[in-house]
Structures are given as C-alpha cells and as structure tokens.
Design a protein around this motif. Structure first.
Motif, short mmCIF file in Angstrom:
data_model
loop_
_atom_site.label_atom_id
_atom_site.label_comp_id
_atom_site.label_asym_id
_atom_site.label_seq_id
_atom_site.Cartn_x
_atom_site.Cartn_y
_atom_site.Cartn_z
N GLY A 156 -136.47 50.77 -5.71
CA GLY A 156 -136.33 49.37 -5.33
C GLY A 156 -136.27 49.18 -3.83
O GLY A 156 -136.88 48.26 -3.28
N ARG A 157 -135.55 50.07 -3.16
CA ARG A 157 -135.44 49.97 -1.69
C ARG A 157 -136.77 50.33 -1.02
O ARG A 157 -137.15 49.72 -0.03
N GLU A 158 -137.47 51.33 -1.58
CA GLU A 158 -138.79 51.70 -1.04
C GLU A 158 -139.78 50.54 -1.21
O GLU A 158 -140.58 50.25 -0.32
N ALA A 159 -139.71 49.90 -2.37
CA ALA A 159 -140.59 48.75 -2.61
C ALA A 159 -140.29 47.63 -1.62
O ALA A 159 -141.20 46.98 -1.09
N LEU A 160 -139.00 47.41 -1.35
CA LEU A 160 -138.61 46.39 -0.38
C LEU A 160 -139.14 46.72 1.01
O LEU A 160 -139.65 45.84 1.72
N GLY A 162 -141.80 48.38 1.72
CA GLY A 162 -143.24 48.08 1.70
C GLY A 162 -143.51 46.59 1.80
O GLY A 162 -144.45 46.17 2.49
N GLU A 163 -142.70 45.78 1.13
CA GLU A 163 -142.88 44.33 1.19
C GLU A 163 -142.61 43.80 2.60
O GLU A 163 -143.32 42.91 3.09
N ILE A 164 -141.58 44.34 3.26
CA ILE A 164 -141.29 43.92 4.64
C ILE A 164 -142.43 44.31 5.56
O ILE A 164 -142.87 43.53 6.41
N ARG A 165 -142.94 45.55 5.38
CA ARG A 165 -144.08 46.00 6.21
C ARG A 165 -145.27 45.05 6.03
O ARG A 165 -145.88 44.61 7.02
N ASN A 166 -145.60 44.71 4.78
CA ASN A 166 -146.73 43.82 4.52
C ASN A 166 -146.48 42.43 5.09
O ASN A 166 -147.40 41.78 5.59
N VAL A 190 -148.04 47.84 11.82
CA VAL A 190 -146.80 48.41 11.28
C VAL A 190 -147.13 49.48 10.25
O VAL A 190 -147.79 49.21 9.25
N GLU A 191 -146.68 50.70 10.51
CA GLU A 191 -146.94 51.81 9.60
C GLU A 191 -145.83 51.97 8.57
O GLU A 191 -146.10 52.37 7.44
N ALA A 192 -144.59 51.68 8.96
CA ALA A 192 -143.48 51.87 8.03
C ALA A 192 -142.28 51.05 8.49
O ALA A 192 -142.13 50.74 9.67
#
Length: 201
Positions: A156-160, A162-166, A190-192
C-alpha cells in the motif's frame, strides 16, 4: 682511394630502395583506408541516431503511443548520459505532510509523512521547487483521500509512492494518451518518491 661504384652495385641498391618505398606507400595507403572507414562508420552511426530521433518525432505527431515511447526513450537517454558523466542522483526533500485520512471508523485517523523525491539532474530539482505550491496541493489531496487500511501494508505504501510520483510528473512533465485518448502514466523527471517517515495514527 675510394673504389668507384660498379653498375652491379647500383643495380643491387635499386631494388632495396624501391622495396622500402613500396612498403612506405602501402603503409600510408592502409592508414588512409582504415581512417576513412572509421570516419564513415562514426558518421553513419550519428546519422542513424538522428534518423531514429526524426522518425520518433514524426511518429509521435501521428500516434500517441509512439509519443509516449519517444518520451520514455528520451528520459532513459538522459539517465544514461548522467550515469556516463558520473553525476550522482539529486534528491529534493518535501516539507512534511499531515492530513486527516478518509474515515473508516468513528475514530479520526491521520497520516504524517516525510518524503524525498529523486530526480535526474539539478535543473529538474530546481524546476520542482518552482512548482512546489502546486505539487503540495496535489499531494495533500491525494493523501487525504486515502484510508488507514490502504496504507497498513508495504504494498500500500509502495503504491502510494508511485501515485505521488505520477502526480508530480503530471505537473512538471507530460501525460501521454493512448489511441482512445485516455491518459497514460505521466512521463517526467521524478524517478522515485522515498518516504523518510510514515506514521498512521
């Protein structure tokens, strides 16, 4: 008294001199041929790259998928160039976020996050700072729409992240569309997004 050179001596020296001259001429010709071939090979390589770039530009005007692919290739090329130059990655620290999470129970829950953003190079980091008010607004909206249960796992945190990066790339980069006109994953510097603190209460 020095002995006069005979016709036989002169005839014997002539082939030696002509052989030396022949070897020198052959060496010079060989160097010219090899140098010319190397120059043509290098020029052909640069023309091929230019042709690919031009072809990608032409395709991107007609096909949204090609445009997204061209943007990703350009980003990868920049990354490789930075790595080749030995440039270290650049990190931009975001100010902490504290938001109320979407309600799941009668008890209010909130999220406190500290994060850093990894970008390709310093100009991209400087550009992020210019857009920081807009970036913070979008990230706050994104975070406040989350539920505590969504953020309780590593996935869930990894998905978040990715959403912030996008979300940030959509602001400072571009959002390609597919053939149906639907938006795809944004392409940007933004890479990460890296969380340095993540507290749900």
């Amino acid at each position: 008294m020095a002995k006069a050179a005979t016709a036989d001596d002169v005839a014997a020296d002539a082939p030696k001199k002509s052989k030396k001259m022949l070897f020198i001429i052959l060496a010079v010709v060989l160097l010219v041929v090899v140098g010319g071939a190397a120059a043509m090979f290098m020029m052909a390589g640069s023309h091929a790259e230019e042709g690919e770039d031009e072809h990608a530009d032409e395709m991107s005007e007609e096909d949204p998928d090609a445009k997204a692919l061209a943007a990703k290739k350009a980003k990868l090329k920049k990354k490789k160039e930075a790595e080749a130059k030995g440039l270290p990655p650049v990190f931009v620290e975001l100010d902490p976020f504290t938001v109320n999470l979407a309600p799941e129970t009668q008890v209010d829950q909130y999220l406190q996050v500290k994060a850093s953003v990894k970008v390709e190079e310093q100009p991209a980091a400087d550009n992020l700072k210019v857009y920081m008010p807009e970036i913070r607004h979008h990230v706050l909206m994104l975070l406040s729409g989350k539920k505590a249960s969504e953020l309780g796992t590593t996935e869930g945190r990894e998905a978040l992240a990715g959403e912030i990066r996008n979300s940030i790339n959509a602001i400072v980069g571009e959002v390609p569309t597919n053939k149906k006109g639907e938006p795809e994953e944004p392409v940007g510097p933004v890479e990460a997004v890296l969380f340095t603190s993540f507290i749900v209460q």
